[in-house]
Design a protein around this motif. Sequence first.
Motif, PDB file in Angstrom:
ATOM      1  N   VAL A  35      14.040   3.478  -6.112  1.00 18.50           N
ATOM      2  CA  VAL A  35      13.321   2.283  -5.671  1.00 18.50           C
ATOM      3  C   VAL A  35      13.010   1.388  -6.864  1.00 18.50           C
ATOM      4  O   VAL A  35      13.212   0.162  -6.825  1.00 18.50           O
ATOM      5  CB  VAL A  35      12.020   2.680  -4.934  1.00 18.50           C
ATOM      6  CG1 VAL A  35      11.176   1.452  -4.616  1.00 18.50           C
ATOM      7  CG2 VAL A  35      12.350   3.449  -3.648  1.00 18.50           C
ATOM      8  N   THR A  36      12.530   1.986  -7.946  1.00 15.53           N
ATOM      9  CA  THR A  36      12.203   1.216  -9.146  1.00 15.53           C
ATOM     10  C   THR A  36      13.440   0.545  -9.731  1.00 15.53           C
ATOM     11  O   THR A  36      13.397  -0.616 -10.149  1.00 15.53           O
ATOM     12  CB  THR A  36      11.569   2.132 -10.209  1.00 15.53           C
ATOM     13  OG1 THR A  36      10.367   2.700  -9.682  1.00 15.53           O
ATOM     14  CG2 THR A  36      11.242   1.364 -11.473  1.00 15.53           C
ATOM     15  N   ALA A  83      14.305  -2.468  -7.818  1.00 10.43           N
ATOM     16  CA  ALA A  83      13.321  -3.529  -8.042  1.00 10.43           C
ATOM     17  C   ALA A  83      13.527  -4.225  -9.378  1.00 10.43           C
ATOM     18  O   ALA A  83      13.423  -5.461  -9.471  1.00 10.43           O
ATOM     19  CB  ALA A  83      11.909  -2.958  -7.964  1.00 10.43           C
ATOM     20  N   SER A 127      17.337   6.230  -1.712  1.00 11.42           N
ATOM     21  CA  SER A 127      16.078   6.898  -1.389  1.00 11.42           C
ATOM     22  C   SER A 127      16.258   7.778  -0.166  1.00 11.42           C
ATOM     23  O   SER A 127      16.962   7.410   0.776  1.00 11.42           O
ATOM     24  CB  SER A 127      14.972   5.858  -1.113  1.00 11.42           C
ATOM     25  OG  SER A 127      13.770   6.484  -0.713  1.00 11.42           O
ATOM     26  N   LEU A 168      10.976   3.049   2.819  1.00 10.64           N
ATOM     27  CA  LEU A 168      10.169   2.316   1.857  1.00 10.64           C
ATOM     28  C   LEU A 168       8.720   2.225   2.317  1.00 10.64           C
ATOM     29  O   LEU A 168       8.432   2.128   3.513  1.00 10.64           O
ATOM     30  CB  LEU A 168      10.718   0.893   1.679  1.00 10.64           C
ATOM     31  CG  LEU A 168      12.043   0.743   0.929  1.00 10.64           C
ATOM     32  CD1 LEU A 168      12.427  -0.731   0.861  1.00 10.64           C
ATOM     33  CD2 LEU A 168      11.968   1.343  -0.468  1.00 10.64           C
ATOM     34  N   GLU A 208       3.963  -1.264   0.316  1.00  9.05           N
ATOM     35  CA  GLU A 208       3.795  -1.950  -0.961  1.00  9.05           C
ATOM     36  C   GLU A 208       5.136  -2.187  -1.657  1.00  9.05           C
ATOM     37  O   GLU A 208       5.286  -3.142  -2.426  1.00  9.05           O
ATOM     38  CB  GLU A 208       2.855  -1.164  -1.885  1.00  9.05           C
ATOM     39  CG  GLU A 208       3.261   0.263  -2.187  1.00  9.05           C
ATOM     40  CD  GLU A 208       2.631   1.282  -1.254  1.00  9.05           C
ATOM     41  OE1 GLU A 208       2.414   2.426  -1.682  1.00  9.05           O
ATOM     42  OE2 GLU A 208       2.373   0.925  -0.074  1.00  9.05           O
ATOM     43  N   GLU A 209       6.133  -1.337  -1.377  1.00  9.66           N
ATOM     44  CA  GLU A 209       7.463  -1.543  -1.941  1.00  9.66           C
ATOM     45  C   GLU A 209       8.180  -2.686  -1.237  1.00  9.66           C
ATOM     46  O   GLU A 209       8.852  -3.510  -1.875  1.00  9.66           O
ATOM     47  CB  GLU A 209       8.262  -0.249  -1.854  1.00  9.66           C
ATOM     48  CG  GLU A 209       7.700   0.853  -2.755  1.00  9.66           C
ATOM     49  CD  GLU A 209       8.251   2.227  -2.464  1.00  9.66           C
ATOM     50  OE1 GLU A 209       8.137   3.114  -3.334  1.00  9.66           O
ATOM     51  OE2 GLU A 209       8.781   2.454  -1.349  1.00  9.66           O
ATOM     52  N   LYS A 210       8.012  -2.757   0.071  1.00 17.32           N
ATOM     53  CA  LYS A 210       8.581  -3.880   0.813  1.00 17.32           C
ATOM     54  C   LYS A 210       7.936  -5.196   0.378  1.00 17.32           C
ATOM     55  O   LYS A 210       8.601  -6.242   0.323  1.00 17.32           O
ATOM     56  CB  LYS A 210       8.378  -3.679   2.314  1.00 17.32           C
ATOM     57  CG  LYS A 210       9.169  -2.519   2.891  1.00 17.32           C
ATOM     58  CD  LYS A 210       8.901  -2.351   4.370  1.00 17.32           C
ATOM     59  CE  LYS A 210       9.662  -1.173   4.953  1.00 17.32           C
ATOM     60  NZ  LYS A 210       9.383  -0.980   6.392  1.00 17.32           N
ATOM     61  N   GLN A 264       7.213  -6.013  -2.498  1.00 16.58           N
ATOM     62  CA  GLN A 264       7.837  -6.425  -3.753  1.00 16.58           C
ATOM     63  C   GLN A 264       9.166  -7.137  -3.516  1.00 16.58           C
ATOM     64  O   GLN A 264       9.860  -7.511  -4.464  1.00 16.58           O
ATOM     65  CB  GLN A 264       8.075  -5.213  -4.649  1.00 16.58           C
ATOM     66  CG  GLN A 264       6.819  -4.477  -5.082  1.00 16.58           C
ATOM     67  CD  GLN A 264       7.144  -3.201  -5.860  1.00 16.58           C
ATOM     68  OE1 GLN A 264       8.175  -3.099  -6.510  1.00 16.58           O
ATOM     69  NE2 GLN A 264       6.264  -2.219  -5.756  1.00 16.58           N
TER      70      GLN A 264
END
Length: 289
Positions: A89-90, A93, A102, A106, A109-111, A113
């Motif tokens: 995920v990182t 991003a 993954s 997700l 908070e990841e969505k 981003q």
Amino acid sequence: MKRFMAMAIACVMAAGLVACGGSESTATTSTTGSTTASSAEATADLSGAVATGGSTSVEKVIGALGEAFMEANPSVDVTYDPTGSGAGVTGAADGTLDIGLSSRALKDEEKAQGLKETTFALDGIAIVVNTENTAEDLSLEQIAKLATGEITNWSEVGGPDAPVVLIGREAGSGTRDGFESIVGVKDKCAYEQELTSTGAVLAGVAANPNAFGYVSLASVDDTVKMVTVDGVTASEETVKDGSYKIQRPFVFVTKDGEELSAQAQAFYDFALSEDAAELIAAAGAVPMV
């Protein structure tokens, strides 16, 4: 089978080039577009690298897909860095990966981003014990109690008179997140060992007669024994029909609205196509088509 599939895909691509007059394609395509476009339309004269990485549970699946895609597109190099779902995920991003991998959905908070998830397969999370363990079937309730330490001896659930040892994954693992969330033991597990890969968990359970753990169905081998859950065996069929309850998605993570390179988009489309379904199934996961 992989080589046969790759040759078949290459033939389809060649046919597509003839139909299009063999023109070179260099434009990128947004991941927000159709994910069912044929491989032939997307992979003319491709070259360059496709960087993927993240979940260790997807290793067999992404390996099979990458091998077939590279055989059909010899000027493309698909790489895979098995660093865990959180790192996948990182990487998506921060742009160090073209496609993050993954084995969990997700988080909100990841969505937030600007990340997008696309499920390319489903996977059962198998509950495995040592081959010497006589336990055969566990309920979700029993699994929860074994994981939290409420049940401390295998004899309480059909196993030997021996202490229970839980071996699991590290914090940030998609497999751990899926197991703990589905079984209802989030942040409550009494781990003896927390390991950083699926292979390490399999090796740990194989080496300890009292151990149990959770691993991707696609990774189970004969070094361990898979128990049934509420009487249901983890398999492609039971994951697909929902009767096996401990399951999760395998997802591609990309930046929403941002274009991938031509070669990354082509690989993305291929992995979601019917051409890839047999490869995904052969690798032990459940295709979406």
